[in-house]
Design an enzyme around this catalytic site. Structure first.
Site, PDB file in Angstrom:
ATOM      1  N   LYS A 181       0.842  -1.198   0.000  1.00  0.00           N
ATOM      2  CA  LYS A 181       0.000   0.000   0.000  1.00  0.00           C
ATOM      3  C   LYS A 181       0.881   1.253   0.000  1.00  0.00           C
ATOM      4  CE  LYS A 181      -1.901   2.679   3.122  1.00  0.00           C
ATOM      5  NZ  LYS A 181      -1.894   3.980   2.414  1.00  0.00           N
ATOM      6  N   GLU A 255      10.537   0.858   9.960  1.00  0.00           N
ATOM      7  CA  GLU A 255      11.505   1.918   9.646  1.00  0.00           C
ATOM      8  C   GLU A 255      10.807   3.225   9.954  1.00  0.00           C
ATOM      9  OE1 GLU A 255      14.479   1.249   8.679  1.00  0.00           O
ATOM     10  OE2 GLU A 255      14.372  -0.785   7.897  1.00  0.00           O
ATOM     11  N   CYS A 289      13.688  10.802   6.417  1.00  0.00           N
ATOM     12  CA  CYS A 289      13.666  10.246   7.773  1.00  0.00           C
ATOM     13  C   CYS A 289      15.010  10.404   8.472  1.00  0.00           C
ATOM     14  CB  CYS A 289      13.272   8.778   7.721  1.00  0.00           C
ATOM     15  SG  CYS A 289      14.247   7.862   6.535  1.00  0.00           S
ATOM     16  N   GLU A 385      10.629  15.434  15.525  1.00  0.00           N
ATOM     17  CA  GLU A 385      10.903  15.335  14.093  1.00  0.00           C
ATOM     18  C   GLU A 385       9.981  16.312  13.361  1.00  0.00           C
ATOM     19  OE1 GLU A 385       9.459  11.896  11.896  1.00  0.00           O
ATOM     20  OE2 GLU A 385      11.378  11.776  10.869  1.00  0.00           O
TER      21      GLU A 385
HETATM   22  P1  NAD Z   1       2.565   7.820   8.307  1.00  0.00           P
HETATM   23  O1  NAD Z   1       3.009   6.918   9.392  1.00  0.00           O
HETATM   24  O2  NAD Z   1       1.495   8.774   8.592  1.00  0.00           O
HETATM   25  O3  NAD Z   1       2.077   6.972   7.051  1.00  0.00           O
HETATM   26  C1  NAD Z   1       2.861   5.978   6.471  1.00  0.00           C
HETATM   27  C2  NAD Z   1       1.960   4.969   5.818  1.00  0.00           C
HETATM   28  O4  NAD Z   1       1.190   4.280   6.812  1.00  0.00           O
HETATM   29  C3  NAD Z   1       0.951   5.536   4.840  1.00  0.00           C
HETATM   30  O5  NAD Z   1       0.853   4.669   3.741  1.00  0.00           O
HETATM   31  C4  NAD Z   1      -0.346   5.548   5.640  1.00  0.00           C
HETATM   32  O6  NAD Z   1      -1.494   5.483   4.852  1.00  0.00           O
HETATM   33  C5  NAD Z   1      -0.198   4.288   6.468  1.00  0.00           C
HETATM   34  N1  NAD Z   1      -0.967   4.248   7.707  1.00  0.00           N
HETATM   35  C6  NAD Z   1      -1.478   5.289   8.418  1.00  0.00           C
HETATM   36  N2  NAD Z   1      -2.118   4.819   9.522  1.00  0.00           N
HETATM   37  C7  NAD Z   1      -1.990   3.477   9.512  1.00  0.00           C
HETATM   38  C8  NAD Z   1      -2.397   2.440  10.393  1.00  0.00           C
HETATM   39  N3  NAD Z   1      -3.064   2.697  11.520  1.00  0.00           N
HETATM   40  N4  NAD Z   1      -2.083   1.174  10.091  1.00  0.00           N
HETATM   41  C9  NAD Z   1      -1.380   0.899   8.985  1.00  0.00           C
HETATM   42  N5  NAD Z   1      -0.985   1.815   8.103  1.00  0.00           N
HETATM   43  C10 NAD Z   1      -1.268   3.105   8.365  1.00  0.00           C
HETATM   44  O7  NAD Z   1       3.895   8.516   7.827  1.00  0.00           O
HETATM   45  P2  NAD Z   1       4.058   9.607   6.696  1.00  0.00           P
HETATM   46  O8  NAD Z   1       3.641  10.904   7.280  1.00  0.00           O
HETATM   47  O9  NAD Z   1       3.468   9.148   5.435  1.00  0.00           O
HETATM   48  O10 NAD Z   1       5.654   9.557   6.498  1.00  0.00           O
HETATM   49  C11 NAD Z   1       6.513  10.319   7.238  1.00  0.00           C
HETATM   50  C12 NAD Z   1       7.181   9.467   8.306  1.00  0.00           C
HETATM   51  O11 NAD Z   1       7.858   8.361   7.737  1.00  0.00           O
HETATM   52  C13 NAD Z   1       8.250  10.249   9.024  1.00  0.00           C
HETATM   53  O12 NAD Z   1       8.139  10.042  10.405  1.00  0.00           O
HETATM   54  C14 NAD Z   1       9.544   9.637   8.508  1.00  0.00           C
HETATM   55  O13 NAD Z   1      10.624   9.784   9.374  1.00  0.00           O
HETATM   56  C15 NAD Z   1       9.171   8.238   8.260  1.00  0.00           C
HETATM   57  N6  NAD Z   1      10.078   7.590   7.296  1.00  0.00           N
HETATM   58  C16 NAD Z   1      10.970   6.668   7.745  1.00  0.00           C
HETATM   59  C17 NAD Z   1      11.860   6.064   6.877  1.00  0.00           C
HETATM   60  C18 NAD Z   1      12.859   5.035   7.378  1.00  0.00           C
HETATM   61  O14 NAD Z   1      13.423   4.321   6.570  1.00  0.00           O
HETATM   62  N7  NAD Z   1      13.093   4.941   8.664  1.00  0.00           N
HETATM   63  C19 NAD Z   1      11.827   6.395   5.537  1.00  0.00           C
HETATM   64  C20 NAD Z   1      10.913   7.326   5.097  1.00  0.00           C
HETATM   65  C21 NAD Z   1      10.028   7.915   5.997  1.00  0.00           C
END
Ligand code: NAD
Length: 777
Positions: A181, A255, A289, A385
């Protein structure tokens, strides 16, 4: 010279969208499935609606998982070589359509075309190439492992196609099928990827792509047909997923977020540092991230560096993502823009000195590169963050202070160190709690090197051999069984001379300690006889033991050879007292003499095994694409909590403690609640074997409440639990808050006598830190 726009054509991307009538269905079982409920894909730079994207329902998630289940046997049977050919074909397709992918990504996400063209998409192709290789080599290089099954993958919006490739390439290579997804803000390149899966004739159901909001991700996480969840996103959602999967047995890699330090020592080349800062925090609008979002500058050069940064900041160009001349594009969405703005307002309200680029487009989701100076380490903008182009700077005096400040965060994703002194860099790198350390460079990635976090940045790695381990399981599945491997009580047990008159204390920091409660518990053997008493440990005792373990950081700093010697000595001393331990097992467990002799002999042998590994469980040097030596070092987790199994009271203790301490962890152990007396006797062996105080701490008492305390404790980095199914679930649930690594048995029994997962204990006792050292004169 005046700056003029240099727009990249969007013609091919628009043709792609038109071909799909600007409306996308779900990609399930190799087919497009249209849905009435849709949401718009919006370009954040212009506000233009690019297409409508289907919102999957719970039924669609189910259909996608079922398609992946159906495809699984064929995909496994195809074998490594066939899979390698498909992965190679995907790599080639990404390369052939790289311009289309790059433009579509920039349109959908807002990021600069220069970055999607030169960084994101080439790295995507690299991931498929690299993993085509792993598929080919699986039978020879990973012969003890097999696929996990159906994998659910959920990704964020900041590197949409790159995150997809980090997830899909290793999963497919290892023979898994999957449902992915993408983030709701950025679905389009994943849908173009679905199209190329079809073009290359990938078998139906091997890759399924379902679009939608968080609830779709949640349904995927909770689907019983999924054996593993791989998630990249915020720590907040990561924590929810950890809780939702607790007790399910689903393998999990997370991650998550970061607040990574960018440390500048006084001998660094400041002009390179300035360019490094640009790459660290203004690359991808700071929506990275592992962005170097905390600048730690040595006091002696801080002012000079700040002056240079203020000048550089004003030269950055912010504008439309398809303009080849820009440095920074648009923020992904109005919501994210609002989040960034509100953090910056907080920073301003706190009275911090702030510098921002003055000239940015007035329409669209744009935010200026921002620099806060002389920020207090405790301030909100230094701790949270922000996930935007906002750098907070602070100073340090000594190297020790730099390390302390760097680690003053709940995250641990990456760090960047700048110094011309390699000795200093390699001294500091192991002291920083983060999965990736870049020396005189930043934000470089490669498919052959693992990437992932410590602490609340999550667990698991993506990339490299370490990343593959997230998509396989040991072939030796019988290692854990519904049936016990334990010896049967022979029925002739009797309370011996060491009976009631002995009430051993607990063992904390190398000293015997009375339980805080002041109470003791009776220990009863299978024949119902009271064979002794032990202290009833409680929360306070766990806290003291964790403190003692934490204070013992010197153990980790020892060489493997030094730790091996201590372990060999431990084995020797146990062997010298084997009679006493055998008698204790007969008395407390009702063992036959033969079984008792075997358990003690295996315990001695087990310590030898892990003593042997102490200086042999090496890391690797990864062959990354740029001119870097990338050291993948196995590091101890730190403080590890161990809840021993009920059965094999001595062997269960030794088999868990020995690998953990062999790799430099300090442990807090809850011995077999049913038969803790072998553990309490073990203190004396520890005392006489030069094991430094605090390395092994033993708390007796009620297993489940003590396990819960360990799982909850924020300074315990990992927990192993070998007990009931319910207890396993509880440990996974409670460990979510501190995001600690947990390893539980879900109520199954391990074959402690034969230890089929010998090396797995070492893997679980360590995590890989990748240190990137560029070279070239
Ligand atoms: P997010 O956690 O809001 O969303 C990420 C994904 O999870 C989306 O596809 C979203 O639809 C889905 N999601 C939301 N609620 C969910 C739930 N309850 N159950 C399952 N899936 C759900 O994050 P974001 O705002 O899209 O991305 C930014 C974050 O991602 C930042 O905190 C960043 O640091 C992190 N990030 C980490 C890495 C890494 O490798 N560590 C890489 C890129 C981004």
């Amino acid at each position: 010279m005046e700056y003029g726009p240099a727009p990249e054509s969007d013609k091919n991307a628009m043709e792609f969208l038109d071909r799909h009538k600007r409306s996308f269905g779900l990609f399930i079982n190799g087919k497009w499935v249209t849905r009435k409920e849709t949401f718009p894909a919006v370009s954040p730079a212009t506000g233009q609606v690019l297409a409508q994207v289907a919102e999957a329902s719970a039924g669609d998630v189910d259909a996608a998982v079922k398609a992946a289940q159906k495809a699984l046997p064929g995909w496994v049977k195809a074998g490594g070589h066939e899979r390698a050919k498909y992965l190679y074909a995907l790599a080639r397709q990404v390369q052939k359509h790289s311009r289309l992918f790059a433009v579509l990504e920039s349109l959908d996400n807002g990021k600069a075309i220069r970055e999607t063209r030169d960084i994101d998409i080439p790295l995507v192709a690299r991931h498929f190439y690299h993993h085509a290789g792993w598929a080919q080599l699986m039978d020879s290089e990973l012969k003890d492992y097999k696929e996990i099954g159906v994998v659910g993958q959920i990704i964020p919006w900041n590197f949409p196609l790159l995150m997809l490739s980090w997830k899909i390439a290793p999963a497919l290579a290892m023979g898994n099928t999957l449902v992915l997804k993408p983030a709701e803000q950025t679905s389009l390149t994943a849908l173009l990827f679905a199209e190329i899966c079809r073009n290359i004739g990938l078998p139906d159901g091997v890759v399924n792509i379902i679009t939608g909001h968080g609830s779709v991700g949640e349904a995927l996480v909770n689907h019983p047909g999924v054996q593993k969840i791989a998630f990249t996103g915020s720590t907040e959602v990561g924590r929810i997923i950890r809780k939702n999967t607790a007790g399910s047995g689903k393998k999990l890699s997370l991650e998550l977020g970061g607040k990574s330090p960018f440390i500048v020592f006084e001998d660094a080349d400041l002009d390179s540092v300035v360019e490094g800062v640009v790459d660290a925090i203004w690359f991808n609008q700071g929506q990275v991230c592992c962005a170097g979002s905390r600048l730690l500058a040595q006091e002696s050069i801080a002012e000079k560096l700040y002056e240079k940064l203020k000048v550089r900041l004003q030269k950055l160009v912010v504008g439309n993502s398809l303009d080849k001349g820009i440095d920074m594009g648009a923020i992904v969405s109005p919501e994210q823009l609002k989040t960034i703005s509100s953090f910056v307002d907080k920073g301003k309200n706190e009275g911090n000195e702030v510098w921002q680029l003055e000239n940015i487009p007035s329409a669209g989701c744009f935010f200026p590169p921002t620099l806060f100076l002389n920020v207090s380490p405790a301030s909100v903008i230094a701790q949270e963050e922000i996930f935007g182009p906002v750098l907070v700077a602070m100073t340090f005096r000594s190297h020790q202070e730099a390390v302390k400040l760097a680690n003053n965060t709940r995250y641990g994703l990456a760090a960047s160190l700048w110094t011309e002194n390699i000795n200093l860099a390699l001294d500091v790198a192991p002291k920083i709690k983060a999965g990736t350390i870049w020396i005189n460079t930043t934000n470089v990635f490669d498919a052959s090197s693992g990437f992932g976090g410590y602490r609340e940045s999550g667990f698991g790695r993506e990339g490299g051999l370490e990343g593959l381990m997230e998509y396989v399981k040991p072939k030796e599945e019988k290692a854990f069984s519904e049936k016990t491997f334990a010896f049967k009580a022979a029925g002739s047990s009797k309370a011996g001379t060491g009976g009631l008159d002995r009430t051993p204390k607990m063992y904390i920091g190398g000293k015997q300690a009375r339980p805080d409660s002041g109470y003791s518990l009776q220990v009863v053997n299978p024949a119902g006889q009271v064979v002794g008493e032990v202290g009833e440990g409680s929360r306070k005792d766990i806290r003291n033991a964790v403190e003692a373990a934490q204070a013992n950081s010197k153990w980790a700093e020892n060489t493997g050879h030094a730790r091996a010697q201590v372990l060999y000595y431990l084995a020797e001393n146990l062997s010298a007292r084997k009679k006493e331990f055998e008698e204790r097992l007969v008395e407390t467990c009702g063992y036959s003499a033969k079984d008792a002799i075997l358990e003690v002999a295996r315990s001695v042998e087990r310590i030898f095994t892990y003593a042997a590994y102490a200086d042999k469980y090496d890391g690797r040097v990864h062959s990354t694409i740029s001119r870097n030596v990338t050291l993948a070092m196995n590091e101890p987790l730190g403080v590890l909590g161990i809840v021993c199994p009920d059965e094999f009271p001595l062997l269960g203790l030794v088999s868990t403690v020995a690998p953990a301490i062999a790799l430099g962890n300090s442990v807090v152990v809850i011995p077999s609640p049913a038969s803790p007396l072998s553990a309490t006797d073990f203190y004396q062996v520890l005392d006489t074997s030069d094991v430094p105080g605090g390395t092994v701490n033993i708390i007796t008492g009620p297993g489940e409440p003590l396990a819960a305390e360990l799982a909850r404790h924020f300074d315990v980095e990992g927990i192993w639990y070998f007990g009931s199914a319910e207890g396993s679930k509880n440990v996974e649930l409670l460990s979510a808050d501190s995001m600690k690594r947990s390893w539980v048995n879900y109520g199954k029994h391990y074959d402690w006598l034969n230890n089929p997962l010998e090396k797995e204990f070492l893997r679980k006792a360590s995590e890989v830190k990748n240190i990137w050292i560029p070279y070239g004169a």
